[in-house]
Structures are given as C-alpha cells and as structure tokens.
Design a protein around this motif. Structure first.
Motif, PDB file in Angstrom:
ATOM      1  N   SER A 119       0.840  -1.200   0.000  1.00 25.26           N
ATOM      2  CA  SER A 119       0.000   0.000   0.000  1.00 25.26           C
ATOM      3  C   SER A 119       0.876   1.251   0.000  1.00 25.26           C
ATOM      4  CB  SER A 119      -0.969  -0.015   1.184  1.00 25.26           C
ATOM      5  OG  SER A 119      -0.364   0.560   2.313  1.00 25.26           O
ATOM      6  N   LYS A 120       1.989   1.211   0.757  1.00 22.62           N
ATOM      7  CA  LYS A 120       2.911   2.358   0.736  1.00 22.62           C
ATOM      8  C   LYS A 120       3.547   2.523  -0.649  1.00 22.62           C
ATOM      9  CE  LYS A 120       2.995   4.077   4.906  1.00 22.62           C
ATOM     10  NZ  LYS A 120       2.454   5.421   5.125  1.00 22.62           N
ATOM     11  N   LEU A 121       3.851   1.389  -1.250  1.00 21.72           N
ATOM     12  CA  LEU A 121       4.474   1.428  -2.572  1.00 21.72           C
ATOM     13  C   LEU A 121       3.529   2.061  -3.581  1.00 21.72           C
ATOM     14  CD1 LEU A 121       7.016   0.535  -4.093  1.00 21.72           C
ATOM     15  CD2 LEU A 121       5.852  -1.583  -4.655  1.00 21.72           C
ATOM     16  N   ALA A 122       2.248   1.681  -3.495  1.00 17.99           N
ATOM     17  CA  ALA A 122       1.252   2.231  -4.407  1.00 17.99           C
ATOM     18  C   ALA A 122       1.144   3.734  -4.195  1.00 17.99           C
ATOM     19  CB  ALA A 122      -0.099   1.568  -4.175  1.00 17.99           C
ATOM     20  N   GLU A 123       1.145   4.132  -2.920  1.00 19.74           N
ATOM     21  CA  GLU A 123       1.052   5.563  -2.610  1.00 19.74           C
ATOM     22  C   GLU A 123       2.210   6.319  -3.255  1.00 19.74           C
ATOM     23  OE1 GLU A 123       0.857   6.433   1.678  1.00 19.74           O
ATOM     24  OE2 GLU A 123       2.134   8.166   1.194  1.00 19.74           O
ATOM     25  N   THR A 124       3.416   5.753  -3.087  1.00 15.38           N
ATOM     26  CA  THR A 124       4.609   6.403  -3.635  1.00 15.38           C
ATOM     27  C   THR A 124       4.568   6.461  -5.151  1.00 15.38           C
ATOM     28  OG1 THR A 124       5.821   5.508  -1.769  1.00 15.38           O
ATOM     29  CG2 THR A 124       7.110   6.367  -3.593  1.00 15.38           C
ATOM     30  N   ALA A 125       4.157   5.336  -5.762  1.00 16.70           N
ATOM     31  CA  ALA A 125       4.121   5.295  -7.214  1.00 16.70           C
ATOM     32  C   ALA A 125       3.110   6.297  -7.754  1.00 16.70           C
ATOM     33  CB  ALA A 125       3.774   3.893  -7.691  1.00 16.70           C
ATOM     34  N   ILE A 135       9.624   7.209  -9.871  1.00 14.37           N
ATOM     35  CA  ILE A 135       9.246   6.160  -8.919  1.00 14.37           C
ATOM     36  C   ILE A 135      10.488   5.690  -8.177  1.00 14.37           C
ATOM     37  CG2 ILE A 135       8.490   3.764  -8.757  1.00 14.37           C
ATOM     38  CD1 ILE A 135       6.386   4.384 -10.799  1.00 14.37           C
ATOM     39  N   ARG A 136      11.563   5.494  -8.910  1.00 15.75           N
ATOM     40  CA  ARG A 136      12.813   5.098  -8.292  1.00 15.75           C
ATOM     41  C   ARG A 136      13.261   6.137  -7.264  1.00 15.75           C
ATOM     42  NH1 ARG A 136      16.363   4.123 -13.223  1.00 15.75           N
ATOM     43  NH2 ARG A 136      14.266   4.351 -13.999  1.00 15.75           N
ATOM     44  N   ASP A 137      13.256   7.401  -7.691  1.00 18.86           N
ATOM     45  CA  ASP A 137      13.767   8.454  -6.820  1.00 18.86           C
ATOM     46  C   ASP A 137      12.831   8.784  -5.675  1.00 18.86           C
ATOM     47  OD1 ASP A 137      15.971   8.542  -8.281  1.00 18.86           O
ATOM     48  OD2 ASP A 137      15.915  10.695  -8.713  1.00 18.86           O
ATOM     49  N   SER A 138      11.530   8.565  -5.875  1.00 18.00           N
ATOM     50  CA  SER A 138      10.609   8.912  -4.794  1.00 18.00           C
ATOM     51  C   SER A 138      10.853   7.996  -3.598  1.00 18.00           C
ATOM     52  CB  SER A 138       9.169   8.832  -5.256  1.00 18.00           C
ATOM     53  OG  SER A 138       8.865   7.520  -5.636  1.00 18.00           O
ATOM     54  N   ALA A 139      11.314   6.772  -3.863  1.00 20.43           N
ATOM     55  CA  ALA A 139      11.651   5.888  -2.751  1.00 20.43           C
ATOM     56  C   ALA A 139      12.791   6.492  -1.941  1.00 20.43           C
ATOM     57  CB  ALA A 139      12.050   4.517  -3.286  1.00 20.43           C
ATOM     58  N   LEU A 140      13.750   7.043  -2.661  1.00 17.25           N
ATOM     59  CA  LEU A 140      14.921   7.632  -2.019  1.00 17.25           C
ATOM     60  C   LEU A 140      14.547   8.895  -1.251  1.00 17.25           C
ATOM     61  CD1 LEU A 140      17.915   7.046  -1.972  1.00 17.25           C
ATOM     62  CD2 LEU A 140      18.189   8.584  -3.892  1.00 17.25           C
ATOM     63  N   ILE A 141      13.703   9.733  -1.891  1.00 17.47           N
ATOM     64  CA  ILE A 141      13.345  10.995  -1.257  1.00 17.47           C
ATOM     65  C   ILE A 141      12.459  10.753  -0.042  1.00 17.47           C
ATOM     66  CG2 ILE A 141      11.938  13.058  -1.659  1.00 17.47           C
ATOM     67  CD1 ILE A 141      13.382  13.299  -4.304  1.00 17.47           C
ATOM     68  N   VAL A 156      10.755  -4.803  -8.405  1.00 15.81           N
ATOM     69  CA  VAL A 156       9.734  -5.442  -9.249  1.00 15.81           C
ATOM     70  C   VAL A 156       8.833  -4.385  -9.880  1.00 15.81           C
ATOM     71  CG1 VAL A 156       7.668  -6.891  -9.203  1.00 15.81           C
ATOM     72  CG2 VAL A 156       9.742  -7.619  -8.016  1.00 15.81           C
ATOM     73  N   MET A 157       8.438  -3.410  -9.049  1.00 19.83           N
ATOM     74  CA  MET A 157       7.579  -2.324  -9.521  1.00 19.83           C
ATOM     75  C   MET A 157       8.242  -1.566 -10.676  1.00 19.83           C
ATOM     76  SD  MET A 157       4.951  -0.436  -8.219  1.00 19.83           S
ATOM     77  CE  MET A 157       4.215   1.042  -8.769  1.00 19.83           C
ATOM     78  N   VAL A 158       9.489  -1.143 -10.453  1.00 19.42           N
ATOM     79  CA  VAL A 158      10.178  -0.340 -11.461  1.00 19.42           C
ATOM     80  C   VAL A 158      10.348  -1.136 -12.751  1.00 19.42           C
ATOM     81  CG1 VAL A 158      12.355   0.766 -12.054  1.00 19.42           C
ATOM     82  CG2 VAL A 158      11.354   1.150  -9.823  1.00 19.42           C
ATOM     83  N   ILE A 159      10.734  -2.415 -12.594  1.00 24.65           N
ATOM     84  CA  ILE A 159      10.945  -3.218 -13.802  1.00 24.65           C
ATOM     85  C   ILE A 159       9.633  -3.415 -14.552  1.00 24.65           C
ATOM     86  CG2 ILE A 159      11.574  -5.514 -14.628  1.00 24.65           C
ATOM     87  CD1 ILE A 159      13.662  -5.568 -12.349  1.00 24.65           C
ATOM     88  N   SER A 160       8.539  -3.670 -13.804  1.00 24.81           N
ATOM     89  CA  SER A 160       7.287  -3.896 -14.541  1.00 24.81           C
ATOM     90  C   SER A 160       6.816  -2.616 -15.215  1.00 24.81           C
ATOM     91  CB  SER A 160       6.207  -4.502 -13.649  1.00 24.81           C
ATOM     92  OG  SER A 160       6.238  -3.927 -12.385  1.00 24.81           O
ATOM     93  N   ILE A 161       7.042  -1.474 -14.558  1.00 27.55           N
ATOM     94  CA  ILE A 161       6.663  -0.217 -15.212  1.00 27.55           C
ATOM     95  C   ILE A 161       7.507   0.018 -16.451  1.00 27.55           C
ATOM     96  CG2 ILE A 161       6.742   2.287 -14.929  1.00 27.55           C
ATOM     97  CD1 ILE A 161       5.344   1.987 -12.417  1.00 27.55           C
ATOM     98  N   GLU A 162       8.778  -0.349 -16.361  1.00 29.40           N
ATOM     99  CA  GLU A 162       9.644  -0.187 -17.531  1.00 29.40           C
ATOM    100  C   GLU A 162       9.157  -1.042 -18.694  1.00 29.40           C
ATOM    101  OE1 GLU A 162      13.725   0.071 -16.207  1.00 29.40           O
ATOM    102  OE2 GLU A 162      14.329  -0.644 -18.186  1.00 29.40           O
TER     103      GLU A 162
END
Lengths: 273, 260
Positions: A80-86, A217-223, A256-262
């Motif tokens: 759920s957090k991942l979805a929020e971030t994405a 998406i990648r960077d939002s995890a970092l930020i 997994v998220m980033v790769i599937s979006i790619e």
C-alpha cells in the motif's frame, strides 16, 4: 583517369595517422591509470582490500537480507505504501510535464517567439535540472517540513527542468519543418501548436514522460527516506529496527515495480511510435 | 502592374554571412519564374523573404500592394494567406492524414480557436477533396502522410498551398528529393496550376534543363547577386557557366552534349 591508377605519393617526413592514433591511445590509458593510482592513494582506498571484502559482503547479505515469514506478513502494508509512492510519482510527472510543455513552447527556436525569452527559459530550466532532486528535498524540508508536499516539489522541480530540455529538443527536431510550413500558410501561434507541434511531437513527448515516471518512482523511494513519507520511510523504519528481512522485501518490491513499469512503458512506446 | 517587386533587397545572416546583396526584380501576375544558382547563392533566402519566414536586412519588398518588410502581425497574416509555399522536404505533419494536412492550408483564413480545434466547414472539406482529386490523391485522402511516397507527399504539399487560394506559390526546390518520373508529375502540376488557375509561380531549381523547359523567365543568382534575368529561351550556355562559376564540361548538364 590517371588519378585513379596512379600510386599515391608517400608522405615524406610525416608520422602516419595510424601511429599518432596508437600513441594518443597509449597516452590516454597511461593518464587514466595514473589518475586512478593517485586518487586511490590520496583517498586511502586499497583496491585489493575492496575486492577482498566482496565475498564477505555477499555472505552477510545472503544471511540477513532474505525475506522471512515476518517480512511476508508485512507485505500488504509495504504494497500500500508502494502504491502511494508510485501514484505520487505519476502525479508529479504529469503536473511537471504540463508545465514543462508550456515552457518548452517558449524555449524552442521552432516557434520563434523571442530569442531572449527562449534563452531565459533555457537557463531557468537548466537551473532546476542541475540541482539534484535530493538537494531540492533537503532545501524544501526547511520550508515544508517532513511532509509529502516536500517530496512532491522536490521531484516536481527536478523533473520539470529535465522535461523542458527534452521537450525543447524533441520539438526542434521533430516539428520545425511542419511548423515552418504552417507559419507560411498564415497560421497563428496557437494554431501551429495544436495543428503542428502537438500532433508531430506527441509520441516522443509521451515517451519522455514515461521515462520520467520510471525515474521518479525510483527516486521517490529515495526521497521518502528524507521526508519520512511513503515507501522510503518504511524502508528506513525497518532498517533502523535492524529488521533487514523486511527492508529487503521493500527493496525487492521497488525493483519489481520499477521493472514492470519499464516493461509496460516499453510496450506503450512501441504502440504509439 | 507587377504582383511582386524587390527593390535593392539585402540580407545578412547574424551580421556576417551575406546572403543577398542589392537584389531587385519584379514579377508579373501569372508569370512562371525559376531561380537558379549554386547552393548557398541565396535562392531560398529570396523565397523566404517574400513571406517573411526570413526578415530582409535592407530594401523593400512589395507584394500585391503590401509593403512586406513593414507589415505588422495582422498584415503579415493577410500576406501569408495569399502566398502558398511548397518545400523540398514537403514539411507535412507526417503523423496526420493527407486530408488534415491539406486542410491546414485554411488555417490562415480561420479564427484562432477554429483552427486550434480543427473545425473546418463542409465547403472547405469539399474543396479539399476536389483538389485531391485534381492531383490524383483521392485514394490516399485518409492515409497517414508517412505512408506516402515522396512524389505523393509533394502533391499533398501542393494541395495544401492550393487550399489557401493563393495568388502566388513559392516552390523551394520542389523536385530536389524526387525521382525523374515523380519530378515530371510535380512540374507538370505546377505548370498546369500556373496556366489554368493563373497563379504566379516562383520556383528554386537545381536542374537547369527543368528550369528552361517549364519557366517562362529565369533569374540566375550567384553569391547573392542577380547575374541573369530574362526569358528562359535566351539563357545561353556561357551564361549558365557564369551563374555556376564553372568551366565548360564541369556541369552535370554537360553530359547531354557529349551524347550529340
């Protein structure tokens, strides 16, 4: 015809271009090697020790970073957090793309609005682009605090700067010829934008926006680490609790998220191009 | 009464590169003029000064009663409406259909908002289809432009300029990217448009023989200056060598004489 059959005269007293190439290649190689040795010495970095520690690091990671049952039980929360971030990343990218498109119209040479406005827009965008989004996040934390808005603006500014430049290049490359023709018919500025620039450059623009979504998406995890929001915060939490198993599950989910979006955006690109 | 008049027009790019110096000529209504000259001699600059895609540095250009160089935004739009232009690389919106590209010729005549949303009247659409039929493109009307051959693309370019109901058509190297048969089709269409619709044509050409066959009048340009201006049939071979600043036997057009 004589020119074709005649033997080429040998250059006299001149080193051949091939020898020069070989020499300059050797020089560059020697220079890079020295640079590496010197900087390693200054920074107290030992290549041998570094290489030695790789197997140990792998063993440690294998022992600690394997998601266990407890980590799996946290999966719904992580997702759920991942979805929020994405979703935040998508929202940011769409907003910044709209602004960037408007600014790129002022910045391209194609529309011939005004060379000074064009230069100003380019400089403005370049400033936003060259400050990394992490730095934006740190700066904005002073004004917004640890807040989702901070992350939003940090990503917004950096992707705005990047997209303006990409859009300007796309428009100059793809649309300049048809815009010239539309100018010649007496079309107004807005007419050339909607009938010429948008139809001709839209696929490229969408492609850049998709790229930016992946990137954000990648960077939002970092930020999120800095701003204590979203998936980044969750990772930080698990990590500080020494719950490496859950932290690694977070990392796997992000990957997994980033790769599937790619993969998805590559598919979309193929369809629209 | 000439439809177009150049008076001592000069153009300097970026304050250094001289493209045109003191060019003066006038074109009568219904004429077919061809401008020839080596690459970089200023042919394209002349055409682009006429519809202000390029601003002349000095001199006056009059078109149909308008002082082009002094025209404000609105007047410039009026001028451009009356001048069609076709390009070497066609300059179509490749991702749109043929009929949409043809209708772009009406943009100058429409309000901004109608042009933005692409609201064309039934009358305009009918005209577009009849122009396409005239140029033999009826079957291609709904195809995307990037599916067309070069010759077909150039015909779409001609259709777009005819949609403007122009007084003058500027052709910037119309056949430079086309094969010999498509080139002939394009030149025949331009010639027909000139004769039947009484639209004045100015064409930049690299092919001297094509220019001499189709144009009534030829203007020879060398480094931004007019070195020949007269009827096509009076252009002598020695004059051609002067225009291209070369010697006998050095031009590709010379190969025809070697057959004889």
């Amino acid at each position: 015809m004589n020119n074709y059959t005649k033997q080429a005269p040998k250059p006299v007293g001149q080193t051949s271009i091939f020898t020069i190439r070989k020499r300059s290649f050797a020089l560059v190689f020697a220079f890079v090697a020295t640079l590496f040795a010197l900087s390693s010495a200054v920074a107290n970095f030992s290549t041998a020790k570094g290489l030695e520690s790789i197997p140990k690091a792998i063993i440690w990671m294998a022992a600690n970073f394997v998601p266990d049952e407890k980590a799996i039980s946290r999966l719904p929360n992580i997702l759920s957090k991942l979805a929020e971030t994405a979703l935040l990343a998508v929202a940011v990218t769409v907003c910044s793309a709209l602004c960037a498109f408007f600014f790129s119209l002022l910045g391209t040479k194609t529309t011939k609005i005004n060379p000074w406005i064009s230069r100003a827009v380019r400089a403005f965008a370049s400033f936003f682009r060259n400050v990394p989004n992490i730095v934006w996040a740190i700066l904005l934390m002073f004004s917004f605090g640890q807040n989702i808005l901070t992350g939003f603006f940090a990503l917004f500014f950096a992707s705005f700067g990047m997209l303006v430049r990409m859009f300007i290049e796309t428009i100059d490359e793809v649309s300049s010829s048809c815009v010239e023709a539309l100018h010649a018919t007496g079309a107004t500025f807005l007419q050339t934008v909607f009938q010429g620039i948008i139809p001709s450059s839209l696929p490229n623009i969408i492609s850049w926006v998709l790229y930016m979504v992946e990137y954000n998406i990648r960077d939002s995890a970092l930020i999120g680490l800095l701003t204590a929001t979203g998936i980044g915060n969750l990772f930080d939490l698990y990590y500080k609790r020494l719950d490496y198993a859950s932290a690694s599950l977070v990392v796997i989910c992000i990957a997994v998220m980033v790769i599937s979006i790619e993969i998805a955006s590559n598919k979309i690109r193929k369809v629209i191009m | 009464m000439p439809i177009l008049e150049f008076q001592n027009v000069s153009k300097v790019y970026n304050g250094v590169t001289k493209a045109l110096s003191n060019v003066s000529f006038s074109v009568d209504e219904g004429d077919f003029v061809s401008i020839i000259g080596p690459s970089g001699s200023g042919k394209s600059t002349i055409l682009r000064c006429i519809n202000r895609l390029v601003d002349a540095t000095q001199g006056e250009i009059y078109f149909d009663g308008h002082d082009i160089n002094k025209a404000g935004k609105q007047e410039l739009r009026e001028v451009r409406k009356k001048i069609g232009m076709i390009f070497q690389h066609y300059n179509l919106v490749d991702r749109l259909s043929v009929i949409e590209n043809v209708l772009h010729g009406r943009l100058g005549h429409k309000s901004t908002i109608a042009g933005v949303i692409g609201a064309y009247t039934e009358q305009e659409k009918e005209t577009a289809f009849s122009i396409l039929a005239m140029l033999g493109l009826t079957e291609q009307a709904y195809k995307r432009c990037d599916e067309l051959s070069g010759g077909q693309k150039q015909r779409v370019g001609i259709a777009r300029s005819l949609m403007q109901e122009p007084r003058l058509i500027l052709c910037d190297e119309p056949i430079a990217s086309l094969d010999p048969s498509a080139s002939k089709v394009i030149m025949d269409h331009l010639s027909e448009i000139n004769k039947a619709l009484k639209i004045t044509c100015i064409a930049n050409l690299h092919q001297v023989d094509v220019a001499m066959k189709y144009a009534k009048r030829i203007i020879g340009l060398t480094s931004g200056q007019i070195v020949y201006d007269g009827p096509a049939q009076d252009l002598s071979r020695s004059k051609i060598y002067e225009i291209y600043q070369s010697n006998e036997g050095e031009l590709i057009t010379d190969i025809r004489y070697s057959y004889e």
